[in-house]
Scaffold this motif. Sequence first.
Motif, PDB file in Angstrom:
ATOM      1  N   GLU A   1       0.855  -1.191   0.000  1.00 36.98           N
ATOM      2  CA  GLU A   1       0.000   0.000   0.000  1.00 36.98           C
ATOM      3  C   GLU A   1       0.884   1.230   0.000  1.00 36.98           C
ATOM      4  OE1 GLU A   1      -2.630   0.064   3.373  1.00 36.98           O
ATOM      5  OE2 GLU A   1      -3.716   1.818   2.626  1.00 36.98           O
ATOM      6  N   ASP A   2       0.532   2.227  -0.781  1.00 39.58           N
ATOM      7  CA  ASP A   2       1.175   3.539  -0.668  1.00 39.58           C
ATOM      8  C   ASP A   2       0.083   4.603  -0.756  1.00 39.58           C
ATOM      9  OD1 ASP A   2       0.639   3.872  -3.420  1.00 39.58           O
ATOM     10  OD2 ASP A   2       2.644   3.219  -4.012  1.00 39.58           O
ATOM     11  N   GLU A   3       0.476   5.831  -1.017  1.00 36.43           N
ATOM     12  CA  GLU A   3      -0.505   6.922  -0.944  1.00 36.43           C
ATOM     13  C   GLU A   3      -1.646   6.773  -1.952  1.00 36.43           C
ATOM     14  OE1 GLU A   3      -0.259  11.702  -1.163  1.00 36.43           O
ATOM     15  OE2 GLU A   3       1.589  10.645  -0.621  1.00 36.43           O
ATOM     16  N   THR A   4      -1.319   6.287  -3.142  1.00 33.93           N
ATOM     17  CA  THR A   4      -2.329   6.306  -4.213  1.00 33.93           C
ATOM     18  C   THR A   4      -2.751   4.923  -4.709  1.00 33.93           C
ATOM     19  OG1 THR A   4      -0.544   6.558  -5.810  1.00 33.93           O
ATOM     20  CG2 THR A   4      -1.669   8.571  -5.098  1.00 33.93           C
ATOM     21  N   THR A   5      -2.004   3.888  -4.320  1.00 32.21           N
ATOM     22  CA  THR A   5      -2.320   2.541  -4.819  1.00 32.21           C
ATOM     23  C   THR A   5      -2.318   1.518  -3.686  1.00 32.21           C
ATOM     24  OG1 THR A   5      -0.034   1.873  -5.282  1.00 32.21           O
ATOM     25  CG2 THR A   5      -1.191   3.087  -7.024  1.00 32.21           C
ATOM     26  N   ILE A   6      -2.944   0.375  -3.963  1.00 25.97           N
ATOM     27  CA  ILE A   6      -2.960  -0.713  -2.977  1.00 25.97           C
ATOM     28  C   ILE A   6      -3.029  -2.033  -3.748  1.00 25.97           C
ATOM     29  CG2 ILE A   6      -5.471  -0.593  -2.710  1.00 25.97           C
ATOM     30  CD1 ILE A   6      -5.118  -1.224   0.274  1.00 25.97           C
ATOM     31  N   ALA A   7      -2.421  -3.052  -3.178  1.00 26.10           N
ATOM     32  CA  ALA A   7      -2.447  -4.389  -3.796  1.00 26.10           C
ATOM     33  C   ALA A   7      -2.871  -5.398  -2.740  1.00 26.10           C
ATOM     34  CB  ALA A   7      -1.065  -4.737  -4.341  1.00 26.10           C
ATOM     35  N   PHE A   8      -3.730  -6.332  -3.169  1.00 27.79           N
ATOM     36  CA  PHE A   8      -4.235  -7.342  -2.232  1.00 27.79           C
ATOM     37  C   PHE A   8      -4.491  -8.639  -2.986  1.00 27.79           C
ATOM     38  CE2 PHE A   8      -7.518  -4.395  -3.620  1.00 27.79           C
ATOM     39  CZ  PHE A   8      -8.471  -5.220  -4.190  1.00 27.79           C
ATOM     40  N   LEU A   9      -4.548  -9.733  -2.237  1.00 26.20           N
ATOM     41  CA  LEU A   9      -4.785 -11.033  -2.876  1.00 26.20           C
ATOM     42  C   LEU A   9      -6.211 -11.106  -3.394  1.00 26.20           C
ATOM     43  CD1 LEU A   9      -3.013 -13.586  -0.480  1.00 26.20           C
ATOM     44  CD2 LEU A   9      -2.072 -12.346  -2.449  1.00 26.20           C
ATOM     45  N   ASP A  10      -6.349 -11.703  -4.588  1.00 23.80           N
ATOM     46  CA  ASP A  10      -7.682 -11.940  -5.143  1.00 23.80           C
ATOM     47  C   ASP A  10      -8.415 -12.958  -4.267  1.00 23.80           C
ATOM     48  OD1 ASP A  10      -8.969 -11.601  -8.284  1.00 23.80           O
ATOM     49  OD2 ASP A  10      -9.816 -13.147  -6.972  1.00 23.80           O
TER      50      ASP A  10
ATOM     51  N   HIS B   1      -2.263 -14.952  -6.761  1.00 24.92           N
ATOM     52  CA  HIS B   1      -3.038 -14.065  -7.654  1.00 24.92           C
ATOM     53  C   HIS B   1      -3.340 -12.769  -6.903  1.00 24.92           C
ATOM     54  CE1 HIS B   1      -6.952 -13.723 -10.327  1.00 24.92           C
ATOM     55  NE2 HIS B   1      -6.261 -12.597 -10.302  1.00 24.92           N
ATOM     56  N   THR B   2      -2.838 -11.681  -7.452  1.00 28.86           N
ATOM     57  CA  THR B   2      -2.878 -10.388  -6.764  1.00 28.86           C
ATOM     58  C   THR B   2      -3.558  -9.345  -7.641  1.00 28.86           C
ATOM     59  OG1 THR B   2      -0.854 -10.895  -5.520  1.00 28.86           O
ATOM     60  CG2 THR B   2      -1.353  -8.565  -5.836  1.00 28.86           C
ATOM     61  N   LEU B   3      -4.291  -8.448  -7.012  1.00 23.75           N
ATOM     62  CA  LEU B   3      -4.907  -7.324  -7.711  1.00 23.75           C
ATOM     63  C   LEU B   3      -4.218  -6.036  -7.282  1.00 23.75           C
ATOM     64  CD1 LEU B   3      -8.686  -8.277  -7.238  1.00 23.75           C
ATOM     65  CD2 LEU B   3      -7.218  -8.769  -9.214  1.00 23.75           C
ATOM     66  N   VAL B   4      -3.925  -5.180  -8.241  1.00 20.54           N
ATOM     67  CA  VAL B   4      -3.329  -3.870  -7.962  1.00 20.54           C
ATOM     68  C   VAL B   4      -4.310  -2.809  -8.437  1.00 20.54           C
ATOM     69  CG1 VAL B   4      -1.360  -2.348  -8.334  1.00 20.54           C
ATOM     70  CG2 VAL B   4      -1.017  -4.833  -8.382  1.00 20.54           C
ATOM     71  N   ILE B   5      -4.655  -1.873  -7.564  1.00 20.14           N
ATOM     72  CA  ILE B   5      -5.670  -0.870  -7.924  1.00 20.14           C
ATOM     73  C   ILE B   5      -5.222   0.538  -7.524  1.00 20.14           C
ATOM     74  CG2 ILE B   5      -7.494  -2.588  -7.546  1.00 20.14           C
ATOM     75  CD1 ILE B   5      -8.341  -0.930  -5.065  1.00 20.14           C
ATOM     76  N   PRO B   6      -5.750   1.543  -8.228  1.00 17.93           N
ATOM     77  CA  PRO B   6      -5.617   2.907  -7.695  1.00 17.93           C
ATOM     78  C   PRO B   6      -6.605   3.040  -6.534  1.00 17.93           C
ATOM     79  CG  PRO B   6      -6.909   2.940  -9.731  1.00 17.93           C
ATOM     80  CD  PRO B   6      -6.511   1.511  -9.496  1.00 17.93           C
TER      81      PRO B   6
ATOM     82  N   THR C   1       3.533   0.518  -9.082  1.00 16.00           N
ATOM     83  CA  THR C   1       3.175  -0.538  -8.118  1.00 16.00           C
ATOM     84  C   THR C   1       3.112  -1.902  -8.801  1.00 16.00           C
ATOM     85  OG1 THR C   1       2.006   1.056  -6.748  1.00 16.00           O
ATOM     86  CG2 THR C   1       1.447  -1.259  -6.420  1.00 16.00           C
ATOM     87  N   ILE C   2       2.583  -1.934 -10.018  1.00 18.66           N
ATOM     88  CA  ILE C   2       2.550  -3.203 -10.763  1.00 18.66           C
ATOM     89  C   ILE C   2       3.987  -3.698 -10.971  1.00 18.66           C
ATOM     90  CG2 ILE C   2       1.998  -4.239 -13.010  1.00 18.66           C
ATOM     91  CD1 ILE C   2      -0.365  -2.161 -13.131  1.00 18.66           C
ATOM     92  N   HIS C   3       4.852  -2.797 -11.374  1.00 14.58           N
ATOM     93  CA  HIS C   3       6.255  -3.126 -11.638  1.00 14.58           C
ATOM     94  C   HIS C   3       6.936  -3.665 -10.377  1.00 14.58           C
ATOM     95  CE1 HIS C   3      10.532  -1.821 -12.439  1.00 14.58           C
ATOM     96  NE2 HIS C   3      10.249  -2.460 -13.554  1.00 14.58           N
ATOM     97  N   ARG C   4       6.575  -3.109  -9.249  1.00 14.97           N
ATOM     98  CA  ARG C   4       7.144  -3.546  -7.972  1.00 14.97           C
ATOM     99  C   ARG C   4       6.596  -4.921  -7.563  1.00 14.97           C
ATOM    100  NH1 ARG C   4       8.151   0.417  -3.427  1.00 14.97           N
ATOM    101  NH2 ARG C   4       8.535  -0.902  -1.640  1.00 14.97           N
ATOM    102  N   LEU C   5       5.310  -5.123  -7.814  1.00 10.74           N
ATOM    103  CA  LEU C   5       4.645  -6.332  -7.315  1.00 10.74           C
ATOM    104  C   LEU C   5       4.916  -7.572  -8.166  1.00 10.74           C
ATOM    105  CD1 LEU C   5       2.644  -6.777  -4.843  1.00 10.74           C
ATOM    106  CD2 LEU C   5       3.313  -4.435  -5.289  1.00 10.74           C
ATOM    107  N   ILE C   6       5.160  -7.414  -9.457  1.00 11.46           N
ATOM    108  CA  ILE C   6       5.338  -8.601 -10.302  1.00 11.46           C
ATOM    109  C   ILE C   6       6.468  -9.498  -9.765  1.00 11.46           C
ATOM    110  CG2 ILE C   6       6.023  -9.427 -12.600  1.00 11.46           C
ATOM    111  CD1 ILE C   6       4.431  -7.003 -13.747  1.00 11.46           C
TER     112      ILE C   6
END
Length: 139
Positions: A20-29, A37-42, A63-68
């Motif tokens: 999680e950061d200021e503008t985006t968040i990633a969590f497991l589907d 399987h992960t979702l990345v969203i604004p 964030t996608i680049h970081r999470l892959i």
Amino acid sequence: MSTIFSQIVDGEIPARVVYEDETTIAFLDANPLAPGHTLVIPKDEYERLNDVPEDVASDLYATIHRLIPAVEDAVDADASTVAFNNGSEAGQEVPHVHCHIIPRFEGDGGGPIHGVAGEPPSLDDDELDEIEADISSRA
Ligand code: AMP
């Protein structure tokens, strides 16, 4: 009425948040197609990629680049399919932009994204010229 993903952002419903950061968040589907399987969203709600402002798009890609690599390494995946269903006709069910990072494994029985559209069209050179010109005039 906010989307289910906005409710996750606001902490109203639980999620397995992996970043999680200021503008985006990633969590497991919640219904994973593969382990990790992960979702990345604004965090802000935009229905489609077309609606995302440039600065948010840039944060989202970072964030996608970081999470892959994080996702692939965590589940020892051989590869990943990284994709957006952009609009309901393309299979988008939650109207809040989200990137799927789906870990892939040798012999997992899945396919490439070439399988997502219907029958491939047969386009002659004139039609391809027209499409090329039309897209480039709008880009
Ligand atoms: P899409 O078809 O691209 O809109 O994908 C929506 C995804 O969101 C699906 O893979 C669902 O499993 C996932 N999903 C729906 N609700 C939740 C939730 N509360 N937490 C995590 N993932 C969810």
